[in-house]
Design a protein around this motif. Structure first.
Motif, PDB file in Angstrom:
ATOM      1  N   VAL A   5      21.465  -5.601   5.571  1.00  0.00           N
ATOM      2  CA  VAL A   5      22.209  -6.362   6.588  1.00  0.00           C
ATOM      3  C   VAL A   5      23.683  -6.416   6.204  1.00  0.00           C
ATOM      4  O   VAL A   5      24.578  -6.169   7.020  1.00  0.00           O
ATOM      5  CB  VAL A   5      21.620  -7.795   6.721  1.00  0.00           C
ATOM      6  N   LEU A   6      23.959  -6.718   4.924  1.00  0.00           N
ATOM      7  CA  LEU A   6      25.345  -6.819   4.462  1.00  0.00           C
ATOM      8  C   LEU A   6      26.083  -5.483   4.566  1.00  0.00           C
ATOM      9  O   LEU A   6      27.263  -5.446   4.902  1.00  0.00           O
ATOM     10  CB  LEU A   6      25.364  -7.286   3.008  1.00  0.00           C
ATOM     11  N   LEU A   7      25.373  -4.413   4.280  1.00  0.00           N
ATOM     12  CA  LEU A   7      26.007  -3.091   4.329  1.00  0.00           C
ATOM     13  C   LEU A   7      26.539  -2.805   5.725  1.00  0.00           C
ATOM     14  O   LEU A   7      27.690  -2.386   5.887  1.00  0.00           O
ATOM     15  CB  LEU A   7      24.988  -2.006   3.933  1.00  0.00           C
ATOM     16  N   PHE A   8      25.713  -3.053   6.722  1.00  0.00           N
ATOM     17  CA  PHE A   8      26.146  -2.779   8.099  1.00  0.00           C
ATOM     18  C   PHE A   8      27.199  -3.788   8.544  1.00  0.00           C
ATOM     19  O   PHE A   8      28.132  -3.436   9.268  1.00  0.00           O
ATOM     20  CB  PHE A   8      24.946  -2.786   9.051  1.00  0.00           C
ATOM     21  N   ASP A   9      27.052  -5.035   8.088  1.00  0.00           N
ATOM     22  CA  ASP A   9      28.024  -6.063   8.468  1.00  0.00           C
ATOM     23  C   ASP A   9      29.408  -5.722   7.914  1.00  0.00           C
ATOM     24  O   ASP A   9      30.421  -5.874   8.599  1.00  0.00           O
ATOM     25  CB  ASP A   9      27.553  -7.416   7.929  1.00  0.00           C
ATOM     26  N   ALA A  24      30.328   6.204   9.763  1.00  0.00           N
ATOM     27  CA  ALA A  24      30.344   6.800   8.415  1.00  0.00           C
ATOM     28  C   ALA A  24      29.934   8.271   8.479  1.00  0.00           C
ATOM     29  O   ALA A  24      30.528   9.138   7.822  1.00  0.00           O
ATOM     30  CB  ALA A  24      29.400   6.029   7.495  1.00  0.00           C
ATOM     31  N   THR A  25      28.917   8.558   9.297  1.00  0.00           N
ATOM     32  CA  THR A  25      28.447   9.945   9.423  1.00  0.00           C
ATOM     33  C   THR A  25      29.561  10.840   9.972  1.00  0.00           C
ATOM     34  O   THR A  25      29.767  11.963   9.479  1.00  0.00           O
ATOM     35  CB  THR A  25      27.212  10.004  10.355  1.00  0.00           C
ATOM     36  N   GLU A  26      30.300  10.335  10.957  1.00  0.00           N
ATOM     37  CA  GLU A  26      31.392  11.128  11.540  1.00  0.00           C
ATOM     38  C   GLU A  26      32.487  11.395  10.509  1.00  0.00           C
ATOM     39  O   GLU A  26      33.047  12.493  10.454  1.00  0.00           O
ATOM     40  CB  GLU A  26      31.956  10.414  12.761  1.00  0.00           C
TER      41      GLU A  26
END
Lengths: 71, 504
Positions: B209-213, B221-223
């Motif tokens: 959850v924290l990573l995406f927040d 990130a993929t782009e």
């Protein structure tokens, strides 16, 4: 189903390794490269197959075993 | 991990409380002992039901590697490390190939260590000795890697660039581990595993959850990584080339079949209360790679996109750098990093304590009881086992301190599994084919181990970090190993069919 189990796992192994994707594929599905998305789905399929196989009793199960209905 | 912000007294109190709870559990496990026997001490009297068995399998299988080395590997090679999801799933699939028969035999014949099965199945002291030595070497290496990882974790938590926190961390955490391990044996280890597995699951959930927040959605990130691929030719988001695909296949087979042959994994098969409990635990375990591997993969991808510049061995710092970002983000982030660090310690300790107990059981049963003190009582052997735990941990603490600047964690993992996979013929084939004979298995094992070690540590023009065309040296060694075991058995059976060993 037991007879086809090695075949199913072999097929999943074949699909899991992304050898069949063109090197210049830039597609993004659900935030990740498309080939990663497929790899995750294949892994999920392997997990489901394994869980289904684990629901079937093993040969000799129940012989001289204690009750395990509680922990 | 030296990039973390300093932890406050509250955070240290939380970690201290967690460590103290392990000792309390050890004491309760000691009180729960039913007999002063090796079976009770090392296998908890074969009493593990579904819940405890699942949590101990989970906590044992997912270690410090899950956080540090796997995040670092993702940083190094990009999305291709999704292969970790496949090899962790293969571990559970590999159990299917031998756990049913091995569990049944263990119940019938009262096995304590993996060597008990080998001796019972093949009746060869030489093969039993070979398997024991390989397993002890592997477990020693494995435990050492976990102790070193614990030292690094404490070094990061204490913000100490020197060695004091590392040394202190290794000594204190190892002592706590050996105390609860010798108090309650496998019962203590499994109960603490249950606590550690719970913290681990909570830490994972919070971290994602924290990573995406903090970093935003994954597609951004993929782009970024894809753009870098196209500009620099790094290939971290593009489909892997043929060489990487071969390596992928090799990882699935080597790690998948290697991890399930760890002695502590085999002993959990023995310790299951019933086949039903074991089946159900493994069924749930089949789904655990997805959430757990996705955490380290996501952390590695976020670090790759937003924290550039970690090269070579520095990539192993990626997880620590991600935590540093989250820690400075908010008070919630700080609290969650403390929880994650507790989960990291839990992951390392739960893996290490199982390895320590397995080493102790093999030294006691396969070395002392078999060769040195054959007439000793169960009570005396149990005492010998406890003393051996203290001796082993003392020796490995010293090694962890002396070798603190050594190679990356993934390299250590690769070498262990290169050896373990050589045991596939003896365990997996041995349980499925009655015609498999001891001498060919022993010869194949020696050839396989020798070839794997020569390839891994030799300097050859056709190898790259020990791998031949992307295939692990262990997998290359397994080919002649398996060929000798099978062809040799066929030949010996044809020469003397009546001597075929039948144990099932």
């Amino acid at each position: 189903m037991k007879r086809f189990t090695p075949l199913l796992y072999g097929l999943l192994l074949l699909l899991a390794v992304p050898w069949y994707w063109p090197a210049d594929n830039h597609a993004i599905w659900f935030g990740v490269p498309a080939w990663v998305c497929v790899a995750v789905l294949v892994s999920l399929a392997a997990s489901i197959l394994t869980a289904i196989l684990m629901t079937k009793p093993w040969p000799g199960e129940g012989d001289s075993e204690n009750d395990d209905s509680h922990d | 991990m030296t990039e973390l912000l300093p932890l406050g007294p509250g955070a240290w109190a939380f970690i201290a409380l967690y460590l103290l709870s392990l000792l309390v559990i050890g004491w309760y496990a000691k009180r729960a002992r039913q007999a002063d026997t090796l079976q009770d001490f090392y296998l908890a009297g074969h009493g593990f039901g579904f819940v405890v068995l699942f949590l101990t399998l989970f906590a044992t299988q997912y270690s410090g590697n899950t956080f540090f080395a796997f995040t670092g590997a993702t940083y190094r090679i990009g999305y291709a490390w999704i292969l970790s999801l496949h090899f962790m799933t293969t571990v559970v699939i590999a159990y299917l190939s031998f756990a049913p028969a091995l569990h049944r035999l263990a119940r019938e014949r009262h096995y304590l260590t993996p060597a008990d099965y080998i001796q019972d199945r093949f009746g060869s002291p030489l093969l039993t000795l070979l398997v024991t030595v390989i397993m002890l070497v592997v477990l020693g290496n494995f435990l050492l890697a976990q102790l070193m990882a614990m030292g690094r974790a404490m070094q990061g938590l204490a913000q100490d660039p020197g060695s004091t926190a590392y040394i202190g961390g290794v000594i204190v955490l190892a002592l706590i581990m050996v105390i609860y391990g010798t108090l309650g044996g496998l019962r203590a280890v499994a109960w603490t595993d249950a606590i550690q597995g719970g913290i681990l699951a909570l830490g994972f959930g919070v971290l994602i959850v924290l990573l995406f927040d903090h970093f935003g959605p994954l597609d951004r990130a993929t782009e970024i990584i894809l753009a870098a691929d196209l500009a620099n030719g790094t290939g971290k988001a593009l489909p892997p080339d043929a060489a990487r695909c071969r390596e992928w296949l090799s990882y699935i087979l080597t790690v998948g079949f290697g991890i399930c042959l760890y002695p502590q994994a085999i002993q959990r098969i023995y310790a299951a209360r019933s086949a039903r409990a074991l089946r159900h635990s493994l069924a749930v375990m089949a789904f655990m790679p997805l959430p757990t591997m996705m955490i380290s993969l996501t952390a590695g991808i976020m670090a790759l996109a937003y924290i550039p510049g970690l090269e070579g061995a520095g990539a192993d710092q990626a997880f620590g750098r991600v935590l540093r970002e989250l820690q400075g983000h908010s008070t919630l982030g700080y609290g969650m990093v403390v929880l994650t660090m507790a989960a990291v310690l839990a992951a390392m300790m739960s893996t290490a304590d199982s390895a320590l107990l397995s080493i102790s059981s093999m030294l006691t049963k396969d070395v002392c009881a078999a060769h040195l003190t054959p007439d000793a009582s169960q009570s005396r052997l149990t005492r010998i086992g406890k003393v051996s735990s203290w001796c082993v941990i003392g020796f490995l603490i010293a090694l962890a301190i002396v070798l603190r600047e050594q190679a990356s964690l993934v390299e250590l993992m690769d070498r262990k599994l290169d050896l373990l996979i050589q045991l596939t013929p003896a365990f997996i084939l041995g349980l499925r084919w009655r015609g498999l004979r001891a001498v060919p298995v022993a010869v194949g094992l020696v050839i396989g181990v020798s070839l794997a070690l020569v390839l891994a540590f030799g300097d050859f023009s056709f190898t790259s970090r020990g791998k031949v065309g992307g295939f692990h040296p262990g997998l290359v060694g397994l080919v002649p190993n398996l060929a000798v075991a099978v062809l040799g058995s066929v030949w010996r059976n044809a020469a003397a069919p009546s001597r075929s060993v039948a144990t099932r």
